[in-house]
Design an enzyme around this catalytic site. Structure first.
Site, PDB file in Angstrom:
ATOM      1  N   SER A 262       0.856  -1.191   0.000  1.00 12.44           N
ATOM      2  CA  SER A 262       0.000   0.000   0.000  1.00 12.44           C
ATOM      3  C   SER A 262       0.887   1.234   0.000  1.00 12.44           C
ATOM      4  O   SER A 262       2.010   1.203   0.525  1.00 12.44           O
ATOM      5  CB  SER A 262      -0.869   0.016   1.263  1.00 12.44           C
ATOM      6  OG  SER A 262      -1.475   1.274   1.442  1.00 12.44           O
TER       7      SER A 262
ATOM      8  N   TYR B 196      -2.318   0.048  10.408  1.00 14.85           N
ATOM      9  CA  TYR B 196      -2.464  -0.470   9.037  1.00 14.85           C
ATOM     10  C   TYR B 196      -1.214  -0.147   8.220  1.00 14.85           C
ATOM     11  O   TYR B 196      -0.657  -1.011   7.535  1.00 14.85           O
ATOM     12  CB  TYR B 196      -3.708   0.128   8.377  1.00 14.85           C
ATOM     13  CG  TYR B 196      -3.859  -0.248   6.911  1.00 14.85           C
ATOM     14  CD1 TYR B 196      -4.271  -1.519   6.539  1.00 14.85           C
ATOM     15  CD2 TYR B 196      -3.589   0.679   5.902  1.00 14.85           C
ATOM     16  CE1 TYR B 196      -4.397  -1.870   5.201  1.00 14.85           C
ATOM     17  CE2 TYR B 196      -3.719   0.344   4.556  1.00 14.85           C
ATOM     18  CZ  TYR B 196      -4.126  -0.933   4.210  1.00 14.85           C
ATOM     19  OH  TYR B 196      -4.248  -1.283   2.885  1.00 14.85           O
TER      20      TYR B 196
ATOM     21  N   LYS C 177       1.560  -2.717   6.302  1.00 18.74           N
ATOM     22  CA  LYS C 177       1.933  -2.675   4.888  1.00 18.74           C
ATOM     23  C   LYS C 177       3.424  -2.370   4.720  1.00 18.74           C
ATOM     24  O   LYS C 177       4.052  -2.808   3.761  1.00 18.74           O
ATOM     25  CB  LYS C 177       1.054  -1.664   4.147  1.00 18.74           C
ATOM     26  CG  LYS C 177      -0.415  -2.096   4.085  1.00 18.74           C
ATOM     27  CD  LYS C 177      -0.565  -3.449   3.386  1.00 18.74           C
ATOM     28  CE  LYS C 177      -2.012  -3.883   3.243  1.00 18.74           C
ATOM     29  NZ  LYS C 177      -2.157  -5.135   2.478  1.00 18.74           N
TER      30      LYS C 177
HETATM   31  P1  NDP Z   1     -11.847  -5.725   0.221  1.00 18.14           P
HETATM   32  O1  NDP Z   1     -12.234  -5.663   1.645  1.00 18.14           O
HETATM   33  O2  NDP Z   1     -12.770  -5.206  -0.838  1.00 18.14           O
HETATM   34  O3  NDP Z   1     -11.446  -7.238  -0.153  1.00 18.14           O
HETATM   35  C1  NDP Z   1     -10.657  -8.022   0.675  1.00 18.14           C
HETATM   36  C2  NDP Z   1     -10.969  -9.470   0.413  1.00 18.14           C
HETATM   37  O4  NDP Z   1     -10.171 -10.271   1.293  1.00 18.14           O
HETATM   38  C3  NDP Z   1     -12.438  -9.792   0.726  1.00 18.14           C
HETATM   39  O5  NDP Z   1     -12.977 -10.663  -0.232  1.00 18.14           O
HETATM   40  C4  NDP Z   1     -12.323 -10.445   2.098  1.00 18.14           C
HETATM   41  O6  NDP Z   1     -13.376 -11.316   2.408  1.00 18.14           O
HETATM   42  C5  NDP Z   1     -11.022 -11.212   1.954  1.00 18.14           C
HETATM   43  N1  NDP Z   1     -10.513 -11.645   3.238  1.00 18.14           N
HETATM   44  C6  NDP Z   1     -10.617 -11.007   4.444  1.00 18.14           C
HETATM   45  N2  NDP Z   1     -10.086 -11.747   5.419  1.00 18.14           N
HETATM   46  C7  NDP Z   1      -9.637 -12.892   4.837  1.00 18.14           C
HETATM   47  C8  NDP Z   1      -9.004 -14.065   5.326  1.00 18.14           C
HETATM   48  N3  NDP Z   1      -8.727 -14.220   6.634  1.00 18.14           N
HETATM   49  N4  NDP Z   1      -8.680 -15.046   4.461  1.00 18.14           N
HETATM   50  C9  NDP Z   1      -8.967 -14.928   3.145  1.00 18.14           C
HETATM   51  N5  NDP Z   1      -9.576 -13.840   2.624  1.00 18.14           N
HETATM   52  C10 NDP Z   1      -9.913 -12.839   3.459  1.00 18.14           C
HETATM   53  O7  NDP Z   1     -10.446  -4.988   0.157  1.00 18.14           O
HETATM   54  P2  NDP Z   1      -9.636  -4.376  -1.097  1.00 18.14           P
HETATM   55  O8  NDP Z   1      -9.915  -5.144  -2.311  1.00 18.14           O
HETATM   56  O9  NDP Z   1      -9.823  -2.907  -1.076  1.00 18.14           O
HETATM   57  O10 NDP Z   1      -8.153  -4.656  -0.580  1.00 18.14           O
HETATM   58  C11 NDP Z   1      -7.370  -5.731  -1.079  1.00 18.14           C
HETATM   59  C12 NDP Z   1      -5.940  -5.492  -0.619  1.00 18.14           C
HETATM   60  O11 NDP Z   1      -5.486  -4.246  -1.126  1.00 18.14           O
HETATM   61  C13 NDP Z   1      -5.785  -5.410   0.904  1.00 18.14           C
HETATM   62  O12 NDP Z   1      -4.580  -6.044   1.291  1.00 18.14           O
HETATM   63  C14 NDP Z   1      -5.685  -3.915   1.156  1.00 18.14           C
HETATM   64  O13 NDP Z   1      -4.999  -3.641   2.334  1.00 18.14           O
HETATM   65  C15 NDP Z   1      -4.943  -3.464  -0.083  1.00 18.14           C
HETATM   66  N6  NDP Z   1      -5.087  -2.053  -0.422  1.00 18.14           N
HETATM   67  C16 NDP Z   1      -6.309  -1.500  -0.708  1.00 18.14           C
HETATM   68  C17 NDP Z   1      -6.402  -0.169  -1.083  1.00 18.14           C
HETATM   69  C18 NDP Z   1      -7.695   0.485  -1.439  1.00 18.14           C
HETATM   70  O14 NDP Z   1      -7.683   1.710  -1.678  1.00 18.14           O
HETATM   71  N7  NDP Z   1      -8.789  -0.239  -1.506  1.00 18.14           N
HETATM   72  C19 NDP Z   1      -5.198   0.690  -1.150  1.00 18.14           C
HETATM   73  C20 NDP Z   1      -3.974   0.013  -0.836  1.00 18.14           C
HETATM   74  C21 NDP Z   1      -3.921  -1.322  -0.497  1.00 18.14           C
HETATM   75  P3  NDP Z   1     -14.673 -10.727   3.233  1.00 18.14           P
HETATM   76  O15 NDP Z   1     -14.690  -9.260   3.094  1.00 18.14           O
HETATM   77  O16 NDP Z   1     -15.820 -11.375   2.581  1.00 18.14           O
HETATM   78  O17 NDP Z   1     -14.438 -11.082   4.646  1.00 18.14           O
END
Ligand code: NDP
Length: 287
Positions: free
Chosen positions: A182, A197, A201
Site C-alpha cells: 500500500s 495499518y 503494509k
Molecule cells: P476488500 O475488503 O474489498 O477485499 C478483501 C478481500 O479479502 C475480501 O474478499 C475479504 O473477504 C477477503 N478476506 C478477508 N479476510 C480474509 C481471510 N482471513 N482469508 C482470506 N480472505 C480474506 O479490500 P480491497 O480489495 O480494497 O483490498 C485488497 C488489498 O489491497 C488489501 O490487502 C488492502 O490492504 C490493499 N489495499 C487497498 C487499497 C484500497 O484503496 N482499496 C489501497 C492500498 C492497499 P470478506 O470481506 O468477505 O471477509
C-alpha cells in the site's frame, strides 16, 4: 563467488509447469530466458492463486489476469463468493475458481494451495492480497485491534508466501509471488489515517526484499505492488468526505480514486515471464 545462474545443475522441471517433483533442489535454478522464451508479456499457461479474490482489488486482478491469457485463476477467500464473482466466472468458463481459505490459518492456506495443485497439476503465480484496514486515531487502538490487523495483513501474507514457495520448489517451478502492499507503507493516508495499518503494509513491503533475496536461488521472484486510493468496499467513504475536492486539489497527482482494474498491468507484468529479471521491488500505482 556465488553459484552462477549459468552453470546451475539441470532440474527435472521446465520451470513453467508440467514439472516432475524435484526434491533435490538445485543450488541455483537457472532463470535465464531460454531460446523459446515468449517475449510477449502474457500469462499464457499460468495458474495463479489470489487471496481475497472474491471481490475488490483481488477480483479485479483476476479479471485482468484472465484478459491476459492466464490458464486458470483461483480465488482463495474466506467466504463464498457473491454475484460479481459469479458474473466473471460465467464469462470465463473453466478458468475462474473459488477455494475456501482463511489466510490467518496455516492449515487452511496449506490445504487451499494443495487443492489448486491437485486440480491443475501446478501453480505458477500467487498474489497475497487479502487484507483489512481500520481507520481511527492511534490513541483509540486496542491491542486486540492491532493484532487483528497484523494477523491478517502480515502473518497471513507471510504464511501464504512461504507455503506457496515450498510448493514451487517441490514442483521445480520458477514461481512469482506478488504482495499487495500500500502507499501507506511509504507515507500516511491523510484521508483516513491508520498507523497500525500502515505498519502492516510497511512490513509486507519490507519482507518482499528479503524473501526475494532468499529465494532467488530457487528461481522464485517476490515483488509487491503499492496501490494508492482504489475504489473498493474498503474505501467507499473516502471520496464522500466533505473536504475531498479540496484534498484532491493539493494531492499533486491524479485527483480521483482508481478503478481496481487499473492496478492489473503491474501485477500481470510481475507474474509474467517478461519479469524474469525483476525481483525484490515494489511498484507504486497511485495516480
Ligand atoms: P476488500 O475488503 O474489498 O477485499 C478483501 C478481500 O479479502 C475480501 O474478499 C475479504 O473477504 C477477503 N478476506 C478477508 N479476510 C480474509 C481471510 N482471513 N482469508 C482470506 N480472505 C480474506 O479490500 P480491497 O480489495 O480494497 O483490498 C485488497 C488489498 O489491497 C488489501 O490487502 C488492502 O490492504 C490493499 N489495499 C487497498 C487499497 C484500497 O484503496 N482499496 C489501497 C492500498 C492497499 P470478506 O470481506 O468477505 O471477509
Amino acid at each position: 563467488m556465488p553459484p552462477s545462474m549459468h552453470d546451475a545443475p539441470a532440474t527435472s522441471g521446465n520451470g513453467n509447469g508440467n514439472a516432475t517433483a524435484a526434491n533435490t533442489s538445485p543450488a541455483f535454478l537457472d532463470t535465464t530466458p531460454g531460446p523459446d522464451h515468449d517475449w510477449k508479456v502474457s500469462l499464457k499457461g499460468k495458474v495463479i492463486g489470489i487471496t481475497g479474490g472474491n471481490r475488490g482489488i483481488g477480483l479485479a486482478l483476476a479479471q485482468v489476469c484472465l484478459a491476459n491469457d492466464a490458464e486458470a485463476i483461483y480465488s482463495l477467500d474466506i467466504f463464498e463468493p457473491g454475484e460479481e464473482f459469479a458474473t466473471l466466472q460465467k464469462a470465463h468458463p473453466k478458468r475462474l475458481y473459488y477455494v475456501h481459505c482463511d489466510v490467518t490459518s496455516e492449515e487452511s492456506v496449506n490445504s487451499a494451495i494443495d487443492a489448486v495443485i491437485a486440480a491443475q497439476g501446478a501453480i505458477h503465480g500467487f498474489i497475497a492480497n487479502a487484507g483489512m484496514t481500520k481507520h481511527q486515531p492511534a490513541f483509540d487502538f486496542s491491542r486486540a485491534q492491532i493484532e487483528q490487523l497484523f494477523n491478517l495483513n502480515v502473518f497471513g501474507a507471510y504464511f501464504c508466501a512461504t507455503t506457496v514457495a515450498r510448493r514451487f520448489i517441490d514442483l521445480g517451478i520458477k514461481g512469482s509471488i506478488v504482495f499487495t502492499a500500500s502507499m501507506t507503507s511509504y507515507r500516511p493516508n491523510r484521508a483516513a489515517p491508520s498507523a497500525p495499518y500502515g505498519a502492516t503494509k510497511g512490513a509486507v513491503r519490507n519482507m518482499t526484499h528479503t524473501l526475494a533475496m532468499e529465494w532467488a536461488k530457487h528461481g522464485i521472484r517476490v515483488n509487491s505492488v503499492s496501490p494508492g486510493f482504489i475504489k473498493t468496499a474498503m474505501t467507499y467513504f473516502v471520496d464522500q468526505a466533505p473536504d475531498w475536492d479540496l484534498k484532491m486539489q493539493y494531492y499533486g497527482g491524479m485527483p480521483r480514486l482508481a478503478d481496481p482494474k487499473e492496478l492489473g498491468g503491474a501485477y500481470v507484468y510481475l507474474l509474467s515471464d517478461g519479469a524474469s529479471y525483476t525481483t525484490g521491488i515494489d511498484i507504486p500505482v497511485a495516480g
